[in-house]
Design an enzyme around this catalytic site. Sequence first.
Site, short mmCIF file in Angstrom:
data_model
loop_
_atom_site.label_atom_id
_atom_site.label_comp_id
_atom_site.label_asym_id
_atom_site.label_seq_id
_atom_site.Cartn_x
_atom_site.Cartn_y
_atom_site.Cartn_z
N SER A 1 0.83 -1.20 0.00
CA SER A 1 0.00 0.00 0.00
C SER A 1 0.86 1.25 0.00
O SER A 1 1.99 1.24 0.51
CB SER A 1 -0.91 0.01 1.24
OG SER A 1 -1.53 1.27 1.42
N TYR B 1 -1.69 -1.01 10.30
CA TYR B 1 -1.86 -1.37 8.89
C TYR B 1 -0.64 -0.94 8.07
O TYR B 1 -0.11 -1.72 7.28
CB TYR B 1 -3.13 -0.73 8.34
CG TYR B 1 -3.41 -1.08 6.89
CD1 TYR B 1 -3.99 -2.29 6.55
CD2 TYR B 1 -3.08 -0.19 5.86
CE1 TYR B 1 -4.24 -2.62 5.23
CE2 TYR B 1 -3.34 -0.51 4.54
CZ TYR B 1 -3.92 -1.71 4.23
OH TYR B 1 -4.15 -2.05 2.91
#
Length: 217
Positions: A114, A127
């Site tokens: 990401s 995350y």
Amino acid sequence: MKNKMLILGGTGGLGKQLTKKLSHNYEVTSLGSKDLDVTDFRKLELYFHVNVYDVILNLSGYNHDSFLHKYDDDLMHEAKLQLDVNTLGNVNLLAACLPKMREKGYGRIILASSVLSTKPVLGTAVYSASKSFVDSLVKTCALENASKGITCNAIQMGYFDGGMAHRLPENFQSIIKGKIPMSRFGSIQELHNTIEYLINTEYVTGTSLKINGGLEF
């Protein structure tokens, strides 16, 4: 004869659209977490003992936004789940699929990272860190398996016209687009092209390829 491809996390918004596009060139099996849980190594091991793939694309992921100081006994399971899916899930997957790929002498592994890996935002600590783990993991995997005809890369994905980002309220989408130099979300076709590039270019391995429209927070 088409190469066999497995897409994990393939039942979500991005997965469904990518499955449709990639099926033109590959024999695609698309599975969701209910079909094959990446946190269960034993099930993965049994699955890959029977099923051998040329290409594996892992889109599986879990996210829960929270400031670190707000994690408590009630929320800590959310932190653990993010780590179980995003970090150990990828370790489980590699450990289970690599033996058959090494025997075959060919493989393409692509893991979902990401933009938050290198440019985290408030409330995404666990995350973001889990995706940094993925970026590091592919480097070692590539080193260990290059001599066996296997490449391993990650895609640091930004925001796309599909999946979770596309389901955000319009005002939030506008805010995000305002931070992207290209002023738009990426298309599924552009993500598809990136995946095809990593599959077809053997000399690219151990890298995390950014596809985010130039996004900098």
